[in-house]
Design a protein around this motif. Structure first.
Motif, PDB file in Angstrom:
ATOM      1  N   PRO A 196       0.932  -0.303   6.025  1.00 34.06           N
ATOM      2  CA  PRO A 196       0.792  -1.700   5.672  1.00 34.06           C
ATOM      3  C   PRO A 196       1.631  -2.454   6.543  1.00 34.06           C
ATOM      4  CG  PRO A 196       1.720  -0.725   3.884  1.00 34.06           C
ATOM      5  CD  PRO A 196       1.627   0.587   4.882  1.00 34.06           C
ATOM      6  N   ALA A 253      -3.867  -4.934  -0.902  1.00 34.41           N
ATOM      7  CA  ALA A 253      -3.911  -4.865   0.538  1.00 34.41           C
ATOM      8  C   ALA A 253      -5.414  -5.173   1.019  1.00 34.41           C
ATOM      9  CB  ALA A 253      -3.481  -3.454   0.832  1.00 34.41           C
ATOM     10  N   ASN A 313      -0.887  -1.486  -4.454  1.00 33.39           N
ATOM     11  CA  ASN A 313       0.609  -1.003  -4.285  1.00 33.39           C
ATOM     12  C   ASN A 313       1.080  -2.025  -2.905  1.00 33.39           C
ATOM     13  OD1 ASN A 313       0.100   0.905  -5.985  1.00 33.39           O
ATOM     14  ND2 ASN A 313       1.210   2.539  -4.878  1.00 33.39           N
ATOM     15  N   TYR A 314       0.192  -2.660  -2.344  1.00 36.26           N
ATOM     16  CA  TYR A 314       0.672  -3.182  -1.090  1.00 36.26           C
ATOM     17  C   TYR A 314       0.013  -4.730  -0.936  1.00 36.26           C
ATOM     18  CZ  TYR A 314       1.032   1.646   0.091  1.00 36.26           C
ATOM     19  OH  TYR A 314       1.284   2.949   0.049  1.00 36.26           O
ATOM     20  N   SER A 351      -0.750  -7.178   2.414  1.00 32.24           N
ATOM     21  CA  SER A 351      -0.381  -6.733   3.502  1.00 32.24           C
ATOM     22  C   SER A 351      -1.825  -6.202   3.922  1.00 32.24           C
ATOM     23  CB  SER A 351       0.421  -5.537   3.499  1.00 32.24           C
ATOM     24  OG  SER A 351      -0.138  -4.610   2.663  1.00 32.24           O
ATOM     25  N   ILE A 372       0.299   6.291   3.464  1.00 28.80           N
ATOM     26  CA  ILE A 372      -0.298   5.307   2.306  1.00 28.80           C
ATOM     27  C   ILE A 372      -0.445   6.188   1.136  1.00 28.80           C
ATOM     28  CG2 ILE A 372      -2.357   3.931   1.876  1.00 28.80           C
ATOM     29  CD1 ILE A 372      -0.938   2.923   4.456  1.00 28.80           C
TER      30      ILE A 372
END
Ligand code: UDP
Length: 251
Positions: free
Chosen positions: A61, A75, A119-120, A123, A155
């Motif tokens: 990311p 993300a 989780n990201y 990004s 990832i």
């Protein structure tokens, strides 16, 4: 006048099921997978499958540019499938075209359910698929390589996505159609699965099949994908080393 004229073989499959490359209907072409081959990418993988040679690279990311594409709660996943001009029998015009835009989209959709995008937040995860040599089945080969590259980049994923095409030639359901079968066969059905969830994330088909043939194709696809998934796991455990299968019967 084209430099290269492709000819339809007189027989695509014999009565007893021998294909133009000598395979039996349920056999896959030889496959080699190598993980972690690009030191400038966060994750990478190379797949050779029949005559295909395809590189996948993952970056992220990382920060999103341009900023207006930022998704605050997850993300952004971007995918670019690209064929090198020298990757096809007849030189391909460089740059994107309708086919590469479609393939980028279906590959992204095949992979995305595996990624913990939440989780990201804010990004981007960029996935590049570069076809250096093409020999039918590049989208499924690209999915296998990209899934390995994502895992190699660290990832967070629900599991690996593995992919294989199946098809129909005459009365036969076949595994992993070759170039002749892709061009002149009766049906081509690329499939991808998120194996841990037994979830199909890609299923396309471009030709008619009876319900019975479709069921057979689905089963063959699932078994072939399971075989590739086992290879992927092995390749991930052995970065920079080739994992190869030339034993082609998978079912
Ligand atoms: N192909 C080609 N030139 C192109 C596009 C495709 O020679 O501009 C060939 C290439 O070998 C590719 C095959 O046709 O693998 C089948 O392409 P298709 O669109 O069915 O996708 P794929 O089977 O590669 O996922």
């Amino acid at each position: 006048m084209p430099l290269y004229v492709e000819k339809k073989p007189e027989v695509l499959i014999t009565e007893d099921g021998v294909r133009t490359d000598g395979r039996k209907p349920y056999e896959m072409r030889p496959v080699r997978m190598t993980v972690g081959i690009l030191d400038k990418a966060d994750g990478s993988a190379f797949i050779e499958w029949g005559g295909n040679k395809i590189l996948a690279a993952v970056f992220g990311p990382r920060e999103v540019h341009p900023k207006h594409l930022v998704l605050p709660d997850k993300a952004l996943v971007r995918t670019r499938y690209n064929m090198a001009p020298f990757s096809t029998p007849e030189r391909k015009r460089p740059g994107p075209d309708r086919r590469s835009v479609e393939l980028s989209k279906v590959i992204r959709e095949a992979l995305k359910p595996a990624i913990f995008v939440e989780n990201y937040p804010g990004s981007v995860i960029d996935i590049f698929i570069e076809v250096l040599r093409s020999d039918a089945g590049t989208r499924v080969a690209g999915v296998n390589a990209a899934s390995l590259a994502l895992a190699n980049a660290g990832i967070a994923m629900r599991g690996l996505v593995a992919a294989c095409a199946v098809g129909r030639v005459g009365d036969f359901v076949v595994c992993d159609p070759n170039h002749d079968e892709d061009m002149w066969g009766d049906a081509d059905m690329p499939m991808a699965m998120l194996m841990e969830a037994e979830e199909i994330t890609l299923l396309q088909t471009d030709g008619p099949m009876t319900e019975e043939q479709f069921r057979e194709a689905l089963k063959l696809g699932r078994n072939s994908i399971r075989f590739l998934y086992e290879m992927q796991k092995e390749a991930l455990k052995r970065p920079y080393q080739v994992v190869e299968r030339s034993v082609r019967g998978v079912v």
